[in-house]
Design a protein around this motif. Sequence first.
Motif, PDB file in Angstrom:
ATOM      1  N   ALA A 214       0.813  -1.222   0.000  1.00  0.00           N
ATOM      2  CA  ALA A 214       0.000   0.000   0.000  1.00  0.00           C
ATOM      3  C   ALA A 214       0.841   1.264   0.000  1.00  0.00           C
ATOM      4  N   LYS A 217       2.793   4.047  -4.055  1.00  0.00           N
ATOM      5  CA  LYS A 217       1.669   4.720  -4.708  1.00  0.00           C
ATOM      6  C   LYS A 217       1.867   4.896  -6.213  1.00  0.00           C
ATOM      7  N   ARG A 233      -0.848   4.282  -8.914  1.00  0.00           N
ATOM      8  CA  ARG A 233      -1.096   2.839  -8.847  1.00  0.00           C
ATOM      9  C   ARG A 233      -2.539   2.473  -9.153  1.00  0.00           C
ATOM     10  N   ASP A 234      -3.494   3.147  -8.520  1.00  0.00           N
ATOM     11  CA  ASP A 234      -4.890   2.768  -8.685  1.00  0.00           C
ATOM     12  C   ASP A 234      -5.401   3.019 -10.102  1.00  0.00           C
ATOM     13  N   ASP A 235      -4.743   3.934 -10.824  1.00  0.00           N
ATOM     14  CA  ASP A 235      -5.151   4.211 -12.202  1.00  0.00           C
ATOM     15  C   ASP A 235      -4.610   3.172 -13.178  1.00  0.00           C
ATOM     16  N   CYS A 238      -5.301  -1.853 -13.454  1.00  0.00           N
ATOM     17  CA  CYS A 238      -6.675  -2.175 -13.809  1.00  0.00           C
ATOM     18  C   CYS A 238      -6.644  -3.119 -15.013  1.00  0.00           C
TER      19      CYS A 238
END
Length: 251
Positions: A214, A217, A233-235, A238
């Motif tokens: 976590a 980033k 990271r979250d973009d 996927c």
Amino acid sequence: MTENLHNIVEMHHAEVRRSGRNILKVDDFCLGEGESIAILGPNGSGKSTFVGLITREIFPIHHDEPPVLFCGSANISLEEMKAQIGFVSSTMQKQIEVHLPAIEVVQGGLFGSLGVPKRFQASDEDHDRAMDIMDELGIVDLAYRDMKTLSTGQARRVLIARALIHDPKVLVFDEPTTGLDPTGMYYVRQAMERIAASGRSIVLVTHYPEDIVAQIKRVLLIKNGEIFADGVRDDLLCPQVLSELFEVPFD
């Protein structure tokens, strides 16, 4: 070119060629002090070459403006580099399959050797430093165990302690969970969490998105010797992006 002393690594128009062709081309990349990043990409995409530019094991084509800067300098020595970077790789595992106490392997990181060289003697301060790091990683009880008696996961954490003992600014993890069972993976990932939380930078090369703890980033995706994407990271983690990167369906 403007040098930013708050960047640990800068690359500008860095090219690496083999047999007359580019195997890696990086137009612009910066890693800030205390920033952590994960690098993903297919086999042969250029990930290892990218890390080699950071560790100065690989040199780019010369340009009038230095293509790679480390802490603002293009001329940092290999000795200075090793003092600033710790390195952990699954391929190092065989090197520590020796009859030595784990603490001696950790102390060997101060000398760039496997264990403490015979012509040197570890000081009380070195011993205490090694014990503190092993305690931080939850392996202080292994300090006087023979390396040959440790599990693969335990030995991997000894390698992490060895990389930390000289207090580097950057920890490079190259496929750190390869060959580990779920328990070993858990503890190595936990160690990465603690290191990133301590303010050190982590450069993680992995095939496993689950390795990206976590605290990391930022993700860098490499494909066909070029940066495919660099962002949050979250973009990037996927199905659509990963399917395009690896050219197989991701769910």
